[in-house]
Design a protein around this motif. Sequence first.
Motif, PDB file in Angstrom:
ATOM      1  N   CYS A  72      38.739  97.934 102.045  1.00  0.00           N
ATOM      2  CA  CYS A  72      38.308  98.245 103.525  1.00  0.00           C
ATOM      3  C   CYS A  72      39.885  98.773 104.037  1.00  0.00           C
ATOM      4  O   CYS A  72      40.637  99.251 103.766  1.00  0.00           O
ATOM      5  N   GLY A  73      39.407  99.014 105.555  1.00  0.00           N
ATOM      6  CA  GLY A  73      40.696  99.366 106.442  1.00  0.00           C
ATOM      7  C   GLY A  73      40.291 100.749 106.886  1.00  0.00           C
ATOM      8  O   GLY A  73      39.187 101.338 106.793  1.00  0.00           O
ATOM      9  N   GLU A  74      41.133 101.132 107.939  1.00  0.00           N
ATOM     10  CA  GLU A  74      41.052 102.416 108.403  1.00  0.00           C
ATOM     11  C   GLU A  74      41.374 103.596 107.916  1.00  0.00           C
ATOM     12  O   GLU A  74      41.286 104.741 108.253  1.00  0.00           O
ATOM     13  N   GLY A  75      42.153 103.552 106.761  1.00  0.00           N
ATOM     14  CA  GLY A  75      42.688 104.757 105.902  1.00  0.00           C
ATOM     15  C   GLY A  75      41.553 105.435 105.150  1.00  0.00           C
ATOM     16  O   GLY A  75      40.494 104.795 104.858  1.00  0.00           O
TER      17      GLY A  75
ATOM     18  N   VAL B 188      48.169 105.650 108.518  1.00  0.00           N
ATOM     19  CA  VAL B 188      49.178 106.182 109.287  1.00  0.00           C
ATOM     20  C   VAL B 188      49.079 107.385 109.928  1.00  0.00           C
ATOM     21  O   VAL B 188      49.338 107.240 111.088  1.00  0.00           O
ATOM     22  N   LYS B 189      48.669 108.381 109.041  1.00  0.00           N
ATOM     23  CA  LYS B 189      48.280 109.809 109.785  1.00  0.00           C
ATOM     24  C   LYS B 189      46.961 110.161 109.111  1.00  0.00           C
ATOM     25  O   LYS B 189      46.509 109.644 107.854  1.00  0.00           O
ATOM     26  N   HIS B 190      46.332 110.801 109.912  1.00  0.00           N
ATOM     27  CA  HIS B 190      45.103 111.527 109.181  1.00  0.00           C
ATOM     28  C   HIS B 190      44.784 112.924 110.233  1.00  0.00           C
ATOM     29  O   HIS B 190      44.916 112.792 111.338  1.00  0.00           O
ATOM     30  N   PRO B 191      44.264 113.820 109.298  1.00  0.00           N
ATOM     31  CA  PRO B 191      44.371 115.163 109.905  1.00  0.00           C
ATOM     32  C   PRO B 191      43.119 115.115 111.035  1.00  0.00           C
ATOM     33  O   PRO B 191      43.148 115.725 111.994  1.00  0.00           O
ATOM     34  N   PHE B 192      42.396 114.280 111.040  1.00  0.00           N
ATOM     35  CA  PHE B 192      41.139 114.163 112.064  1.00  0.00           C
ATOM     36  C   PHE B 192      41.559 113.826 113.418  1.00  0.00           C
ATOM     37  O   PHE B 192      41.273 114.347 114.420  1.00  0.00           O
ATOM     38  N   ASP B 193      42.886 113.196 113.510  1.00  0.00           N
ATOM     39  CA  ASP B 193      43.445 112.715 114.638  1.00  0.00           C
ATOM     40  C   ASP B 193      44.039 114.251 115.330  1.00  0.00           C
ATOM     41  O   ASP B 193      44.375 114.163 116.524  1.00  0.00           O
ATOM     42  N   LYS B 194      44.228 115.089 114.472  1.00  0.00           N
ATOM     43  CA  LYS B 194      44.540 116.582 114.941  1.00  0.00           C
ATOM     44  C   LYS B 194      43.499 117.316 115.147  1.00  0.00           C
ATOM     45  O   LYS B 194      43.737 118.679 115.375  1.00  0.00           O
ATOM     46  N   GLY B 195      42.337 116.917 115.176  1.00  0.00           N
ATOM     47  CA  GLY B 195      41.119 117.899 115.219  1.00  0.00           C
ATOM     48  C   GLY B 195      40.606 118.483 114.105  1.00  0.00           C
ATOM     49  O   GLY B 195      39.721 119.323 114.257  1.00  0.00           O
ATOM     50  N   ILE B 196      41.201 118.111 112.880  1.00  0.00           N
ATOM     51  CA  ILE B 196      40.769 118.766 111.879  1.00  0.00           C
ATOM     52  C   ILE B 196      39.638 118.045 111.157  1.00  0.00           C
ATOM     53  O   ILE B 196      39.706 117.029 110.742  1.00  0.00           O
TER      54      ILE B 196
END
Length: 178
Positions: A13-16, A162-170
């Motif tokens: 589970c989780g958001e990653g 921690v980081k995800h490309p979707f956050d940059k619109g990818i």
Amino acid sequence: MKKNDLGLVHIYCGEGKGKTTCSVGLTVRACGYGLHVLFMQFLKSGDSSELNVLRKLPGIEVLGTKPIKKFSFQMTEEEKQETREVNAQQFADMVRMLEADHYDMLVLDECLGAIEAGLLDDQVVVEFLKNRPNQLEVVLTGRYPTDELVELADYVSRIDKVKHPFDKGIPARAGIEG
């Protein structure tokens, strides 16, 4: 490992990114050992890349619910109700399959997401887990498990973003996220 060592419940589970990838890895590992796996997906289009490979492997059966073409928060109430009905029927069909044939592992990919979105009854899943065949290894994935499901699980692994490309619109990329 002997087949009679099976029977535990896993939650990833989780958001990653990586929950489905983890469940697919376990499925491939089980297949390599000669285990019989039933892999079922919720909330997905039914054409994600991993399914193309899993369908070709011996000892793995892939089930999908009705293909989803939009996120649950974009659905109308009518679409949500239809999806609930389809998911309930598919879950019941899956239980009948488990009763009719021997499987060593069951993967319920995005089951937790379907529960969270109100598109699958969590108590149906809880009752299934409590009454499942003793030697059936079960894997559930999704972002947020209920407390009751966490309590029933033997493994709970949280994959944090921690980081995800979707956050940059990818958007999701074929072969990587889908």
